[in-house]
Design a protein around this motif. Structure first.
Motif, mmCIF file in Angstrom:
data_model
loop_
_atom_site.group_PDB
_atom_site.id
_atom_site.type_symbol
_atom_site.label_atom_id
_atom_site.label_comp_id
_atom_site.label_asym_id
_atom_site.label_seq_id
_atom_site.Cartn_x
_atom_site.Cartn_y
_atom_site.Cartn_z
ATOM 1 N N LEU A 75 0.845 -1.173 0.000
ATOM 2 C CA LEU A 75 0.000 0.000 0.000
ATOM 3 C C LEU A 75 0.890 1.236 0.000
ATOM 4 C CD1 LEU A 75 -3.223 0.601 1.761
ATOM 5 C CD2 LEU A 75 -1.365 2.102 2.400
ATOM 6 N N ARG A 76 0.474 2.258 -0.734
ATOM 7 C CA ARG A 76 1.249 3.499 -0.780
ATOM 8 C C ARG A 76 0.286 4.659 -0.569
ATOM 9 N NH1 ARG A 76 4.709 4.942 -6.158
ATOM 10 N NH2 ARG A 76 2.695 4.561 -7.129
ATOM 11 N N TRP A 77 0.571 5.474 0.452
ATOM 12 C CA TRP A 77 -0.198 6.684 0.702
ATOM 13 C C TRP A 77 0.401 7.790 -0.152
ATOM 14 C CZ3 TRP A 77 -4.518 6.382 3.524
ATOM 15 C CH2 TRP A 77 -4.649 5.347 4.455
ATOM 16 N N ILE A 78 -0.430 8.509 -0.894
ATOM 17 C CA ILE A 78 0.049 9.596 -1.743
ATOM 18 C C ILE A 78 -0.631 10.882 -1.302
ATOM 19 C CG2 ILE A 78 0.243 10.473 -4.099
ATOM 20 C CD1 ILE A 78 0.190 7.551 -5.030
ATOM 21 N N GLU A 79 0.197 11.823 -0.856
ATOM 22 C CA GLU A 79 -0.284 13.113 -0.359
ATOM 23 C C GLU A 79 -0.215 14.157 -1.469
ATOM 24 O OE1 GLU A 79 2.357 13.718 2.908
ATOM 25 O OE2 GLU A 79 1.460 12.112 4.094
ATOM 26 N N PRO A 80 -0.956 15.277 -1.326
ATOM 27 C CA PRO A 80 -0.930 16.319 -2.365
ATOM 28 C C PRO A 80 0.497 16.817 -2.622
ATOM 29 C CG PRO A 80 -2.659 16.766 -0.759
ATOM 30 C CD PRO A 80 -1.853 15.621 -0.228
ATOM 31 N N GLY A 81 0.856 16.924 -3.897
ATOM 32 C CA GLY A 81 2.164 17.424 -4.287
ATOM 33 C C GLY A 81 3.315 16.458 -4.097
ATOM 34 N N MET A 82 3.035 15.261 -3.652
ATOM 35 C CA MET A 82 4.080 14.271 -3.389
ATOM 36 C C MET A 82 4.568 13.639 -4.689
ATOM 37 S SD MET A 82 3.558 11.076 -0.850
ATOM 38 C CE MET A 82 4.709 9.760 -0.727
ATOM 39 N N ASP A 91 0.476 -5.526 -7.723
ATOM 40 C CA ASP A 91 0.160 -5.907 -6.345
ATOM 41 C C ASP A 91 0.152 -4.710 -5.393
ATOM 42 O OD1 ASP A 91 2.890 -5.381 -6.350
ATOM 43 O OD2 ASP A 91 3.366 -7.011 -4.978
ATOM 44 N N ARG A 92 0.156 -3.472 -5.939
ATOM 45 C CA ARG A 92 0.231 -2.284 -5.084
ATOM 46 C C ARG A 92 -1.042 -1.461 -5.180
ATOM 47 N NH1 ARG A 92 5.102 1.280 -6.350
ATOM 48 N NH2 ARG A 92 3.951 1.629 -8.254
ATOM 49 N N LEU A 93 -1.499 -0.982 -4.030
ATOM 50 C CA LEU A 93 -2.657 -0.109 -3.941
ATOM 51 C C LEU A 93 -2.181 1.290 -3.571
ATOM 52 C CD1 LEU A 93 -5.750 0.340 -3.808
ATOM 53 C CD2 LEU A 93 -5.597 -0.296 -1.384
ATOM 54 N N ASN A 94 -2.643 2.288 -4.315
ATOM 55 C CA ASN A 94 -2.340 3.691 -4.012
ATOM 56 C C ASN A 94 -3.567 4.326 -3.383
ATOM 57 O OD1 ASN A 94 0.280 3.760 -5.244
ATOM 58 N ND2 ASN A 94 -0.745 3.756 -7.221
ATOM 59 N N LEU A 95 -3.363 4.967 -2.237
ATOM 60 C CA LEU A 95 -4.434 5.711 -1.585
ATOM 61 C C LEU A 95 -4.060 7.186 -1.629
ATOM 62 C CD1 LEU A 95 -4.522 3.031 0.979
ATOM 63 C CD2 LEU A 95 -6.692 4.032 0.354
ATOM 64 N N TYR A 96 -4.829 7.972 -2.376
ATOM 65 C CA TYR A 96 -4.585 9.405 -2.496
ATOM 66 C C TYR A 96 -5.374 10.111 -1.398
ATOM 67 C CZ TYR A 96 -2.815 8.253 -7.130
ATOM 68 O OH TYR A 96 -2.093 7.719 -8.168
ATOM 69 N N VAL A 97 -4.671 10.923 -0.610
ATOM 70 C CA VAL A 97 -5.320 11.645 0.489
ATOM 71 C C VAL A 97 -5.202 13.141 0.265
ATOM 72 C CG1 VAL A 97 -4.988 9.797 2.181
ATOM 73 C CG2 VAL A 97 -3.226 11.536 1.916
ATOM 74 N N ASP A 98 -6.134 13.907 0.862
ATOM 75 C CA ASP A 98 -6.073 15.361 0.768
ATOM 76 C C ASP A 98 -5.189 15.908 1.885
ATOM 77 O OD1 ASP A 98 -7.613 15.244 3.098
ATOM 78 O OD2 ASP A 98 -9.465 15.888 2.113
ATOM 79 N N ALA A 99 -5.129 17.218 2.019
ATOM 80 C CA ALA A 99 -4.260 17.852 3.018
ATOM 81 C C ALA A 99 -4.654 17.483 4.455
ATOM 82 C CB ALA A 99 -4.285 19.371 2.836
ATOM 83 N N GLN A 100 -5.905 17.124 4.673
ATOM 84 C CA GLN A 100 -6.362 16.715 6.010
ATOM 85 C C GLN A 100 -6.195 15.221 6.249
ATOM 86 O OE1 GLN A 100 -8.414 18.825 4.001
ATOM 87 N NE2 GLN A 100 -7.367 20.495 5.055
ATOM 88 N N GLY A 101 -5.711 14.493 5.282
ATOM 89 C CA GLY A 101 -5.489 13.054 5.452
ATOM 90 C C GLY A 101 -6.697 12.203 5.132
ATOM 91 N N LYS A 102 -7.705 12.761 4.450
ATOM 92 C CA LYS A 102 -8.885 11.990 4.074
ATOM 93 C C LYS A 102 -8.666 11.356 2.693
ATOM 94 C CE LYS A 102 -12.092 14.024 7.048
ATOM 95 N NZ LYS A 102 -12.298 13.175 8.165
ATOM 96 N N VAL A 103 -9.072 10.110 2.552
ATOM 97 C CA VAL A 103 -8.912 9.382 1.293
ATOM 98 C C VAL A 103 -9.823 10.026 0.240
ATOM 99 C CG1 VAL A 103 -9.162 7.156 0.139
ATOM 100 C CG2 VAL A 103 -8.366 7.248 2.501
#
Length: 109
Positions: A75-82, A91-103
């Motif tokens: 799993l990979r967390w992707i933050e804004p501007g990252m 086999d990888r899942l990307n979770l894009y979150v906003d500036a507040q950490g919400k998916v």
């Protein structure tokens, strides 16, 4: 003296000369056959089952649930501007979150 060294020199040369190797019979080397991959490969990501996670706050529990529901191995967390790599991994899942950490969205790659 030189005559006594000739047999030794001949043996030494014979040991250094490459010898032809006998070929193995064809039946000892069976041809490789391709096997069809399973219909749903193990460890592949399925993001379509994860709509319930959109809007949730980033946490270990959300990560564990995302991995369980998707079938992904990583799993990979992707933050804004990252900056992230563009390599594809099934086999990888990307979770894009906003500036507040919400998916905001999810994708497999």
């Amino acid at each position: 003296m030189i005559r006594s060294l000739l047999p030794i020199a001949a043996l030494a040369c014979a040991a250094c000369t490459p010898q032809a190797r006998p070929r193995a019979p064809a039946q000892e080397h069976p041809q490789v056959t391709e096997i069809a991959p399973p219909a749903v490969p193990v460890g592949t990501c399925g993001s379509e089952r994860l709509a319930t996670l959109v809007g949730k706050t980033r946490s270990e529990a959300v990560a564990a649930e995302a991995l369980r529901l998707s079938g992904a191995r990583t799993l990979r967390w992707i933050e804004p501007g990252m900056a992230v790599t563009m390599d594809y991994r099934q086999d990888r899942l990307n979770l894009y979150v906003d500036a507040q950490g919400k998916v905001e969205r999810l994708s497999c790659s």
